[in-house]
Write a protein that holds these residues in place. Structure first.
Motif, mmCIF file in Angstrom:
data_model
loop_
_atom_site.group_PDB
_atom_site.id
_atom_site.type_symbol
_atom_site.label_atom_id
_atom_site.label_comp_id
_atom_site.label_asym_id
_atom_site.label_seq_id
_atom_site.Cartn_x
_atom_site.Cartn_y
_atom_site.Cartn_z
ATOM 1 N N GLY A 174 17.009 120.735 -16.272
ATOM 2 C CA GLY A 174 17.204 119.775 -17.356
ATOM 3 C C GLY A 174 16.272 120.022 -18.520
ATOM 4 O O GLY A 174 15.248 120.725 -18.382
ATOM 5 N N PRO A 175 16.577 119.451 -19.699
ATOM 6 C CA PRO A 175 15.782 119.706 -20.908
ATOM 7 C C PRO A 175 14.310 119.320 -20.769
ATOM 8 O O PRO A 175 13.433 120.007 -21.309
ATOM 9 C CB PRO A 175 16.478 118.845 -21.971
ATOM 10 N N GLN A 176 14.019 118.260 -20.067
ATOM 11 C CA GLN A 176 12.639 117.795 -19.968
ATOM 12 C C GLN A 176 11.768 118.720 -19.116
ATOM 13 O O GLN A 176 10.575 118.866 -19.360
ATOM 14 C CB GLN A 176 12.604 116.371 -19.379
ATOM 15 N N ASP A 177 12.360 119.314 -18.106
ATOM 16 C CA ASP A 177 11.618 120.195 -17.192
ATOM 17 C C ASP A 177 12.153 121.625 -17.260
ATOM 18 O O ASP A 177 12.143 122.352 -16.264
ATOM 19 C CB ASP A 177 11.725 119.676 -15.756
ATOM 20 N N TYR A 178 12.616 122.023 -18.450
ATOM 21 C CA TYR A 178 13.271 123.328 -18.574
ATOM 22 C C TYR A 178 12.344 124.472 -18.159
ATOM 23 O O TYR A 178 12.743 125.366 -17.408
ATOM 24 C CB TYR A 178 13.749 123.546 -20.009
ATOM 25 N N GLY A 181 16.783 126.810 -15.476
ATOM 26 C CA GLY A 181 16.339 125.881 -16.496
ATOM 27 C C GLY A 181 17.371 124.811 -16.797
ATOM 28 O O GLY A 181 17.032 123.632 -16.983
ATOM 29 N N GLU A 182 18.646 125.221 -16.838
ATOM 30 C CA GLU A 182 19.708 124.248 -17.068
ATOM 31 C C GLU A 182 19.791 123.250 -15.910
ATOM 32 O O GLU A 182 20.047 122.062 -16.125
ATOM 33 C CB GLU A 182 21.044 124.971 -17.236
ATOM 34 N N GLY A 206 12.146 124.673 -27.116
ATOM 35 C CA GLY A 206 11.784 123.810 -28.238
ATOM 36 C C GLY A 206 10.901 124.451 -29.277
ATOM 37 O O GLY A 206 10.249 123.762 -30.053
ATOM 38 N N THR A 218 14.577 128.604 -28.250
ATOM 39 C CA THR A 218 15.289 127.369 -28.603
ATOM 40 C C THR A 218 15.300 126.400 -27.426
ATOM 41 O O THR A 218 15.077 125.190 -27.594
ATOM 42 C CB THR A 218 16.727 127.685 -29.034
ATOM 43 N N LYS A 219 15.552 126.924 -26.243
ATOM 44 C CA LYS A 219 15.563 126.068 -25.056
ATOM 45 C C LYS A 219 14.188 125.454 -24.801
ATOM 46 O O LYS A 219 14.092 124.321 -24.306
ATOM 47 C CB LYS A 219 15.989 126.879 -23.829
#
Length: 235
Positions: A119-123, A115-116, A74, A71-72
């Motif tokens: 950030g979402p873009q570079d998880y 990962g957090e 995508g 999920t993280k």
């Protein structure tokens, strides 16, 4: 059995009363077995016995973490049965090579944290190095991690098993179980004692093998010496 499965769901949330209350569903013989297994894990669970725990822990990690990670990243519905497949692989890997589970078990939480932070873009850029570095640390500290985990699991099995085994003394057991934090603290103390014993007193598997080899060589030398004395008539 259905009631026991429902009770186990208490461990999915923060529910101390539910965690302790599971003893009510266990027969006395099961409580005795759990207590014996708990003592064994407290005393020696961090050694070769850890593979007994590593398999189920690997399966739990596969079921719990696969969905979170996909999920993280995508890809939540990439393969519907992926958590089951990963759980089966980690189950087998845990039984065959327990350090792999300490690698995964330590690497995944640190990877998720990294990962957090990324950030979402570079998880993925944060998760991958965090997972690898954390996993390597876990693998290098396998004996420490396995001793801590086995002591924690053993302590909990011991207290739950003791409550179930002594359930016939309803008043006393009910009074103890009515204070779940007291049970948790008692389990924590057992866990600390077990970890200290395994790490500070009990020799590592490598040290135990070395000591066993030295004893065998000493016995062989003594046997050869006795045979030589007998041959030459030396008293």
């Amino acid at each position: 059995m259905e009631g026991l499965i429902q009770a186990l769901k208490a461990y999915e949330t923060f529910n101390p009363s539910g965690w302790v209350g599971i003893y009510r569903l266990l027969p006395m013989w099961a409580g005795i077995v759990l207590a014996v297994v708990g003592v064994a894990l407290l005393l020696a669970g961090g050694g070769r016995m850890f593979r007994v725990l590593a398999g189920p822990i690997g399966a739990l990690l596969g079921v719990w973490c696969t969905g979170i990670i996909t999920t993280k990243l995508g890809i939540p519905d990439a393969v519907p049965r992926l958590p089951t497949i990963v759980a089966a692989v980690l189950l087998a890997l845990g039984f065959l090579f327990p350090p792999a589970i300490t690698f995964v078990g330590v690497g995944i939480p640190l990877g998720l944290i990294a990962g957090e932070i990324a950030g979402p873009q570079d998880y993925l850029l944060g998760f991958a190095p965090g997972f690898i570095i954390g996993g390597l640390v876990g693998a290098l500290l396998h004996r420490v991690v396995s001793a801590l985990v086995s002591s924690a699991v053993g302590a909990w099995l011991l207290v739950i098993g003791a409550l179930a085994g002594l359930h016939q003394f309803g008043g006393l057991v009910a009074a103890v179980a009515s204070r779940p934090w007291g049970v948790i603290v008692a389990a924590g103390l057992f866990a600390i004692a077990g970890a200290v014993y395994q790490l500070a007193v009990r020799p590592s598997p490598e040290e135990a093998d070395k000591q066993r080899g030295e004893r065998e060589r000493q016995q062989q030398r003594q046997a050869e010496q006795r045979a030589l004395e007998k041959r030459w008539g030396v008293k």
